[in-house]
Write a protein that holds these residues in place. Structure first.
Motif, PDB file in Angstrom:
ATOM      1  N   THR A   1       0.766  -1.138   0.085  1.00  0.00           N
ATOM      2  CA  THR A   1      -0.005   0.048   0.044  1.00  0.00           C
ATOM      3  C   THR A   1       0.836   1.202   0.124  1.00  0.00           C
ATOM      4  O   THR A   1       0.579   2.011  -0.621  1.00  0.00           O
ATOM      5  N   ASP A   2       1.892   1.183   0.896  1.00  0.00           N
ATOM      6  CA  ASP A   2       2.752   2.278   0.795  1.00  0.00           C
ATOM      7  C   ASP A   2       3.483   2.811  -0.446  1.00  0.00           C
ATOM      8  O   ASP A   2       3.329   3.932  -1.129  1.00  0.00           O
ATOM      9  N   LEU A   3       3.827   1.703  -1.257  1.00  0.00           N
ATOM     10  CA  LEU A   3       4.225   1.848  -2.349  1.00  0.00           C
ATOM     11  C   LEU A   3       3.315   2.261  -3.524  1.00  0.00           C
ATOM     12  O   LEU A   3       3.579   3.089  -4.272  1.00  0.00           O
TER      13      LEU A   3
ATOM     14  N   GLN B   1      14.083   3.774  -8.199  1.00  0.00           N
ATOM     15  CA  GLN B   1      15.183   4.811  -7.921  1.00  0.00           C
ATOM     16  C   GLN B   1      14.960   5.771  -7.027  1.00  0.00           C
ATOM     17  O   GLN B   1      15.609   5.926  -5.879  1.00  0.00           O
ATOM     18  N   ARG B   2      13.764   6.439  -7.263  1.00  0.00           N
ATOM     19  CA  ARG B   2      13.285   7.566  -6.402  1.00  0.00           C
ATOM     20  C   ARG B   2      12.917   7.003  -5.082  1.00  0.00           C
ATOM     21  O   ARG B   2      13.130   8.031  -3.938  1.00  0.00           O
ATOM     22  N   PHE B   3      12.320   5.996  -4.843  1.00  0.00           N
ATOM     23  CA  PHE B   3      11.837   5.357  -3.688  1.00  0.00           C
ATOM     24  C   PHE B   3      12.504   4.272  -3.064  1.00  0.00           C
ATOM     25  O   PHE B   3      12.110   3.625  -2.250  1.00  0.00           O
ATOM     26  N   ASP B   4      13.658   3.940  -3.723  1.00  0.00           N
ATOM     27  CA  ASP B   4      14.544   2.800  -3.126  1.00  0.00           C
ATOM     28  C   ASP B   4      13.646   1.696  -2.923  1.00  0.00           C
ATOM     29  O   ASP B   4      13.531   0.920  -1.952  1.00  0.00           O
ATOM     30  N   ALA B   5      13.031   1.194  -4.129  1.00  0.00           N
ATOM     31  CA  ALA B   5      12.090  -0.029  -4.028  1.00  0.00           C
ATOM     32  C   ALA B   5      12.693  -1.026  -5.047  1.00  0.00           C
ATOM     33  O   ALA B   5      13.081  -0.556  -6.105  1.00  0.00           O
TER      34      ALA B   5
ATOM     35  N   VAL C   1       3.057  -4.202  -7.743  1.00  0.00           N
ATOM     36  CA  VAL C   1       2.457  -3.009  -7.233  1.00  0.00           C
ATOM     37  C   VAL C   1       1.746  -2.346  -8.660  1.00  0.00           C
ATOM     38  O   VAL C   1       0.314  -2.038  -8.627  1.00  0.00           O
ATOM     39  N   VAL C   2       2.557  -2.026  -9.654  1.00  0.00           N
ATOM     40  CA  VAL C   2       2.035  -1.188 -10.713  1.00  0.00           C
ATOM     41  C   VAL C   2       1.239  -1.957 -11.440  1.00  0.00           C
ATOM     42  O   VAL C   2       0.204  -1.758 -12.060  1.00  0.00           O
ATOM     43  N   GLN C   3       1.483  -3.382 -11.687  1.00  0.00           N
ATOM     44  CA  GLN C   3       0.349  -4.154 -12.271  1.00  0.00           C
ATOM     45  C   GLN C   3      -0.987  -4.321 -11.783  1.00  0.00           C
ATOM     46  O   GLN C   3      -1.863  -4.103 -12.531  1.00  0.00           O
TER      47      GLN C   3
ATOM     48  N   LEU D   1      -9.048   8.339  -1.891  1.00  0.00           N
ATOM     49  CA  LEU D   1      -7.832   7.545  -1.140  1.00  0.00           C
ATOM     50  C   LEU D   1      -8.554   6.543  -0.142  1.00  0.00           C
ATOM     51  O   LEU D   1      -7.566   5.341  -0.136  1.00  0.00           O
ATOM     52  N   GLY D   2      -9.653   6.390   0.261  1.00  0.00           N
ATOM     53  CA  GLY D   2     -10.242   5.374   1.149  1.00  0.00           C
ATOM     54  C   GLY D   2     -10.320   4.090  -0.190  1.00  0.00           C
ATOM     55  O   GLY D   2     -10.080   3.043   0.419  1.00  0.00           O
ATOM     56  N   GLN D   3     -10.643   4.301  -1.023  1.00  0.00           N
ATOM     57  CA  GLN D   3     -11.090   3.273  -2.130  1.00  0.00           C
ATOM     58  C   GLN D   3      -9.707   2.807  -2.617  1.00  0.00           C
ATOM     59  O   GLN D   3      -9.364   1.507  -2.629  1.00  0.00           O
ATOM     60  N   ILE D   4      -8.627   3.651  -2.638  1.00  0.00           N
ATOM     61  CA  ILE D   4      -7.248   3.320  -3.034  1.00  0.00           C
ATOM     62  C   ILE D   4      -6.799   2.414  -2.072  1.00  0.00           C
ATOM     63  O   ILE D   4      -6.251   1.139  -2.032  1.00  0.00           O
ATOM     64  N   VAL D   5      -6.933   2.717  -0.884  1.00  0.00           N
ATOM     65  CA  VAL D   5      -6.136   2.010   0.418  1.00  0.00           C
ATOM     66  C   VAL D   5      -6.885   0.563   0.584  1.00  0.00           C
ATOM     67  O   VAL D   5      -6.468  -0.111   1.039  1.00  0.00           O
ATOM     68  N   ARG D   6      -8.172   0.471   0.566  1.00  0.00           N
ATOM     69  CA  ARG D   6      -8.970  -0.521   0.537  1.00  0.00           C
ATOM     70  C   ARG D   6      -8.422  -1.671  -0.185  1.00  0.00           C
ATOM     71  O   ARG D   6      -8.403  -2.812   0.107  1.00  0.00           O
ATOM     72  N   ALA D   7      -8.449  -1.199  -1.475  1.00  0.00           N
ATOM     73  CA  ALA D   7      -7.829  -2.269  -2.641  1.00  0.00           C
ATOM     74  C   ALA D   7      -6.621  -2.662  -2.463  1.00  0.00           C
ATOM     75  O   ALA D   7      -6.160  -3.914  -2.558  1.00  0.00           O
ATOM     76  N   LEU D   8      -5.669  -1.819  -2.002  1.00  0.00           N
ATOM     77  CA  LEU D   8      -4.197  -2.133  -1.876  1.00  0.00           C
ATOM     78  C   LEU D   8      -4.056  -2.986  -0.711  1.00  0.00           C
ATOM     79  O   LEU D   8      -3.085  -3.901  -0.768  1.00  0.00           O
ATOM     80  N   GLU D   9      -4.842  -2.674   0.270  1.00  0.00           N
ATOM     81  CA  GLU D   9      -4.498  -3.341   1.539  1.00  0.00           C
ATOM     82  C   GLU D   9      -5.134  -4.885   1.463  1.00  0.00           C
ATOM     83  O   GLU D   9      -4.685  -5.813   2.060  1.00  0.00           O
ATOM     84  N   ARG D  10      -6.135  -5.128   0.593  1.00  0.00           N
ATOM     85  CA  ARG D  10      -6.641  -6.435   0.415  1.00  0.00           C
ATOM     86  C   ARG D  10      -6.796  -7.056   1.752  1.00  0.00           C
ATOM     87  O   ARG D  10      -6.559  -8.292   1.719  1.00  0.00           O
ATOM     88  N   THR D  11      -7.245  -6.525   2.577  1.00  0.00           N
ATOM     89  CA  THR D  11      -6.991  -7.189   4.169  1.00  0.00           C
ATOM     90  C   THR D  11      -8.595  -7.737   4.443  1.00  0.00           C
ATOM     91  O   THR D  11      -9.650  -7.431   3.767  1.00  0.00           O
ATOM     92  N   GLU D  12      -8.478  -8.722   5.215  1.00  0.00           N
ATOM     93  CA  GLU D  12      -9.898  -9.375   5.760  1.00  0.00           C
ATOM     94  C   GLU D  12     -10.163  -8.572   7.049  1.00  0.00           C
ATOM     95  O   GLU D  12      -9.539  -7.481   7.180  1.00  0.00           O
ATOM     96  N   ALA D  13     -10.936  -9.162   7.948  1.00  0.00           N
ATOM     97  CA  ALA D  13     -11.265  -8.513   9.149  1.00  0.00           C
ATOM     98  C   ALA D  13     -10.241  -8.072   9.875  1.00  0.00           C
ATOM     99  O   ALA D  13      -9.362  -8.847   9.911  1.00  0.00           O
ATOM    100  N   LEU D  14     -10.442  -7.159  10.893  1.00  0.00           N
ATOM    101  CA  LEU D  14      -9.321  -6.832  11.650  1.00  0.00           C
ATOM    102  C   LEU D  14      -8.987  -7.816  12.779  1.00  0.00           C
ATOM    103  O   LEU D  14      -7.858  -8.114  13.183  1.00  0.00           O
ATOM    104  N   ILE D  15     -10.201  -8.543  12.972  1.00  0.00           N
ATOM    105  CA  ILE D  15     -10.178  -9.803  13.918  1.00  0.00           C
ATOM    106  C   ILE D  15     -10.972 -10.973  13.489  1.00  0.00           C
ATOM    107  O   ILE D  15     -12.212 -10.515  12.781  1.00  0.00           O
ATOM    108  N   ASP D  16     -10.365 -11.892  13.624  1.00  0.00           N
ATOM    109  CA  ASP D  16     -11.376 -13.159  13.064  1.00  0.00           C
ATOM    110  C   ASP D  16     -11.358 -14.039  14.322  1.00  0.00           C
ATOM    111  O   ASP D  16     -10.704 -14.619  15.029  1.00  0.00           O
TER     112      ASP D  16
END
Length: 148
Positions: A11-13, A37-41, A49-51, A80-95
């Motif tokens: 997500t950061d990248l 090069q710019r972000f040392d990635a 990430v780009v794909q 930004l919320g839509q972007i972070v949701r998609a990039l994080e691809r997380t499940e529930a905070l607690i299972d």
């Protein structure tokens, strides 16, 4: 020591890539090598990430000589919320199912955490990529571009 919420490196990248390409001239593409090069990635991680962002329709990926990436839409169109949701691809905070929790069915914690997560994303949804580039951020990213 106080624990803090932390986004994944993916997500950061992803956010950095969107910010970096957002200051490109219309139609200009930026290479993965330049961004790396710019972000040392690492190029292989950055490529993933780009794909992914290309599949989401956020970036246009141009192949071949003179290829690279550019935003698919103006920066003000990216929530930004839509972007972070998609990039994080997380499940529930607690299972509560794995491992099975003995409090399951009688605990309100999961509901409270879900409400907090919803509030976090709702706040991010109030802002766009263009908003994130406000203040001094945009100027710093432009300087990064010029260093290319």
């Amino acid at each position: 020591m106080l624990a803090t919420m932390q986004l994944t490196r993916f997500t950061d990248l992803g956010l950095r890539v969107l910010m970096y390409v957002s200051v490109s001239a219309p139609g200009e593409v930026v290479t993965i090598a330049e961004i790396g090069q710019r972000f040392d990635a690492a190029p292989n991680h950055l490529t993933k990430v780009v794909q992914f962002m290309g599949q989401q329709g956020w970036l246009v990926n141009v192949r071949g000589k003179g290829g690279g990436v550019r935003l698919a839409r103006p920066a003000a169109d990216y929530r930004l919320g839509q972007i972070v949701r998609a990039l994080e691809r997380t499940e529930a905070l607690i299972d509560c199912a794995e491992p099975p929790c003995v409090l399951r069915g009688a605990c309100t914690l999961k509901g409270l955490l879900n409400q907090a997560e919803d509030a976090f994303y709702a706040e991010l949804d109030r802002h766009t990529l263009a908003d994130a580039m406000g203040g001094g951020t945009g100027a710093v990213v432009v300087r990064l571009h010029r260093g290319a």
